[in-house]
Write a protein that holds these residues in place. Sequence first.
Motif, mmCIF file in Angstrom:
data_model
loop_
_atom_site.group_PDB
_atom_site.id
_atom_site.type_symbol
_atom_site.label_atom_id
_atom_site.label_comp_id
_atom_site.label_asym_id
_atom_site.label_seq_id
_atom_site.Cartn_x
_atom_site.Cartn_y
_atom_site.Cartn_z
ATOM 1 N N ALA A 294 44.507 33.088 -45.305
ATOM 2 C CA ALA A 294 43.398 33.171 -44.438
ATOM 3 C C ALA A 294 43.996 32.583 -42.821
ATOM 4 C CB ALA A 294 42.432 31.857 -45.076
ATOM 5 N N LYS A 295 45.151 32.260 -42.704
ATOM 6 C CA LYS A 295 45.468 31.708 -41.148
ATOM 7 C C LYS A 295 45.763 33.750 -40.305
ATOM 8 C CE LYS A 295 48.447 30.075 -38.204
ATOM 9 N NZ LYS A 295 49.925 28.848 -38.374
ATOM 10 N N GLU A 296 46.690 34.159 -41.582
ATOM 11 C CA GLU A 296 47.177 35.092 -40.749
ATOM 12 C C GLU A 296 45.072 36.207 -40.513
ATOM 13 O OE1 GLU A 296 49.409 39.458 -42.080
ATOM 14 O OE2 GLU A 296 48.651 37.743 -42.975
ATOM 15 N N ALA A 297 44.974 36.161 -41.184
ATOM 16 C CA ALA A 297 43.270 37.250 -41.130
ATOM 17 C C ALA A 297 42.396 36.363 -40.343
ATOM 18 C CB ALA A 297 42.469 37.009 -42.046
ATOM 19 N N GLN A 298 42.110 35.009 -40.180
ATOM 20 C CA GLN A 298 41.609 34.926 -39.157
ATOM 21 C C GLN A 298 42.582 34.963 -37.791
ATOM 22 O OE1 GLN A 298 38.914 32.388 -39.033
ATOM 23 N NE2 GLN A 298 39.152 33.079 -36.125
ATOM 24 N N GLU A 299 43.969 35.230 -37.991
ATOM 25 C CA GLU A 299 44.631 35.670 -36.381
ATOM 26 C C GLU A 299 44.181 36.873 -36.308
ATOM 27 O OE1 GLU A 299 48.890 34.344 -37.556
ATOM 28 O OE2 GLU A 299 48.305 32.851 -36.630
ATOM 29 N N LEU A 300 43.440 37.293 -36.833
ATOM 30 C CA LEU A 300 43.904 39.141 -36.641
ATOM 31 C C LEU A 300 42.332 39.753 -36.028
ATOM 32 C CD1 LEU A 300 45.171 40.442 -39.755
ATOM 33 C CD2 LEU A 300 46.291 40.696 -37.300
ATOM 34 N N ARG A 301 41.677 38.561 -36.419
ATOM 35 C CA ARG A 301 39.926 38.759 -36.112
ATOM 36 C C ARG A 301 40.208 38.240 -34.684
ATOM 37 N NH1 ARG A 301 38.745 36.780 -41.585
ATOM 38 N NH2 ARG A 301 38.936 34.781 -40.896
ATOM 39 N N ASN A 302 40.809 36.834 -34.017
ATOM 40 C CA ASN A 302 41.227 36.428 -33.205
ATOM 41 C C ASN A 302 41.485 37.715 -32.702
ATOM 42 O OD1 ASN A 302 40.078 34.340 -33.496
ATOM 43 N ND2 ASN A 302 41.691 33.359 -33.745
ATOM 44 N N GLU A 303 42.424 38.325 -32.389
ATOM 45 C CA GLU A 303 42.987 39.013 -31.992
ATOM 46 C C GLU A 303 42.275 40.216 -31.599
ATOM 47 O OE1 GLU A 303 46.004 41.224 -29.585
ATOM 48 O OE2 GLU A 303 46.513 39.408 -30.447
ATOM 49 N N ALA A 304 41.135 40.892 -31.944
ATOM 50 C CA ALA A 304 40.190 41.893 -32.012
ATOM 51 C C ALA A 304 39.218 41.410 -30.808
ATOM 52 C CB ALA A 304 39.391 41.679 -33.479
ATOM 53 N N ILE A 305 39.589 40.221 -31.232
ATOM 54 C CA ILE A 305 37.880 39.334 -30.095
ATOM 55 C C ILE A 305 38.777 39.495 -28.409
ATOM 56 C CG2 ILE A 305 36.666 36.920 -29.373
ATOM 57 C CD1 ILE A 305 36.594 36.687 -32.492
ATOM 58 N N PHE A 306 40.091 39.340 -28.939
ATOM 59 C CA PHE A 306 40.394 38.963 -27.525
ATOM 60 C C PHE A 306 40.968 40.329 -26.782
ATOM 61 C CE2 PHE A 306 42.676 34.634 -28.502
ATOM 62 C CZ PHE A 306 42.278 34.031 -27.638
ATOM 63 N N ALA A 307 41.350 40.779 -27.814
ATOM 64 C CA ALA A 307 40.578 42.411 -27.385
ATOM 65 C C ALA A 307 40.001 43.036 -26.513
ATOM 66 C CB ALA A 307 42.081 43.613 -28.322
ATOM 67 N N ARG A 308 39.106 42.871 -27.429
ATOM 68 C CA ARG A 308 37.945 43.578 -26.381
ATOM 69 C C ARG A 308 36.777 42.371 -25.016
ATOM 70 N NH1 ARG A 308 32.548 44.063 -30.611
ATOM 71 N NH2 ARG A 308 31.616 44.664 -28.230
ATOM 72 N N LEU A 309 37.749 40.984 -24.936
ATOM 73 C CA LEU A 309 36.753 40.335 -23.819
ATOM 74 C C LEU A 309 37.732 40.904 -22.545
ATOM 75 C CD1 LEU A 309 36.812 36.918 -25.346
ATOM 76 C CD2 LEU A 309 35.042 37.686 -24.118
ATOM 77 N N GLU A 310 39.117 40.833 -23.049
ATOM 78 C CA GLU A 310 39.948 41.578 -22.254
ATOM 79 C C GLU A 310 40.022 42.748 -21.270
ATOM 80 O OE1 GLU A 310 44.199 39.038 -23.393
ATOM 81 O OE2 GLU A 310 43.460 41.380 -24.284
ATOM 82 N N GLU A 311 39.348 43.769 -22.429
ATOM 83 C CA GLU A 311 38.905 44.952 -22.302
ATOM 84 C C GLU A 311 37.699 45.059 -21.446
ATOM 85 O OE1 GLU A 311 37.696 49.380 -24.680
ATOM 86 O OE2 GLU A 311 38.012 47.562 -25.551
ATOM 87 N N ALA A 312 36.950 44.126 -21.787
ATOM 88 C CA ALA A 312 35.416 44.122 -21.445
ATOM 89 C C ALA A 312 35.702 42.864 -19.186
ATOM 90 C CB ALA A 312 34.129 43.008 -21.772
ATOM 91 N N LEU A 313 36.970 42.657 -19.076
ATOM 92 C CA LEU A 313 37.052 41.983 -18.464
ATOM 93 C C LEU A 313 37.779 43.150 -16.836
ATOM 94 C CD1 LEU A 313 37.047 38.669 -16.798
ATOM 95 C CD2 LEU A 313 39.433 38.273 -17.479
#
Length: 445
Positions: free
Chosen positions: A217-236
């Motif tokens: 579950a922690k690994e899945a959450q980390e993957l979701r966080n990675e996707a969120i971070f990637a979108r935020l960094e791209e938008a920024l």
Amino acid sequence: MLNRLAYRYHQILERHFPEQRLFLKSDTETRFIRLRPATQIMALVGGTLALAWTIVATALIMMDSIGAGSAREQSARRQALYEQRLNALSADRDLRAEEAARAQERFNIALTQISEMQEKLLASEDRRRELETGIEAIQDTLRHVIKERDIARGEVERVTLALNEQSGVATEAGRVADAMATLEFLTGALGDAAEARNEGLAEAEAAREEARLIAEAKEAQELRNEAIFARLEEALTVSVEPLEKMFREAGMSPDDLIEAVRKGYSGQGGPLTPISFSTSGGIVTPEEIRANAILNGLDRMNMYRIAAFKLPFAMPVKSAFRWTSGFGYRRDPKGAGIRMHEGTDLAGSYGTPIYATADGVVVHAGWDNGYGRLVTIRHDFGVETRYAHLSQIRVEVGQRVSRGDRIGDMGNSGRSTGTHLHYEVRLGGTPVNPMTFIKAAKNVF
């Protein structure tokens, strides 16, 4: 020979343009004016030239009117496209901000979930350690029981030997009974120890399974966080790079602008507050580092937005106009030779509204020799804008204005040859090309 040619020429002129006399009669006398053929020809030529000049001038005026109408239509279309692009960029900026806020909320929820998972993982690890400790205790007990069994067995043999020596009689039945009793005692103790060991092993396996599920579950959450971070960094990146490019094309350092803005806007708060790290010696996670980098980028974008409104990146005229003279050396329209033109000219209708191109303070609002009616606005970062040849001034000295505020009307005052706005931008008192700022902002605003 020359006299004969002159005579024939005179006869030809007399035939087509006979001499005319214009009589002027008064009460006392009558006079006349002789109109010779040469005079009539000169008058005819002069009238023809005047008529031709009138026709050409009329045609030029009509062509200029048609061209002005076409330029107004093109300016209107460009203005509509500019406003449409501005609205689209504003909507996209709001969408990016909303996505950033939602992503920040999801990130906070994810951090909470990760914290809960870490607590469960630590609790399961503690439980596993307790079970291992219990198994070790059971094994120690079992070893102790075996040792006591061996001691008891030795004691039984010693007692049996002593009894045999005393009585001299050792029956086979007695020995068998003693051995059976000892065996039953040891079998019960070993069964209890094995059952306790099996229970400990089962609990340890359950703890390991729970730890594995929590890790997944922690690994899945980390993957979701990675996707969120990637979108935020791209938008920024998409939002900040055009602003930095705009400032560089305008000849200004983005880092210096950020530093200057922070001096006037040093407060922080709200969703852009960086995540505070623990000072108790804990390890900073990569997620916290990336989150702080994103928040710092959002704060930098906010500083850029503040700086953009304090610099002249807007147009002073929003109605139809045409460019008539640019920045640089040109032939003076009043015939004073080649002179430096320290601004750019925008021609339009008399009374066209003139707007401030950035936030600032009015430092001059009145007549100024060749400028005519002049408004001067002082902005931050050593920038100053001037709006000359106005027909009417609508601000006062000391008044603070914002980008888009109406400060006057287009006119023809001062040293001017027609209705237009003379627009200047100065950096540290030195005039620079206003088109540098206007062109730099065309892909942002």
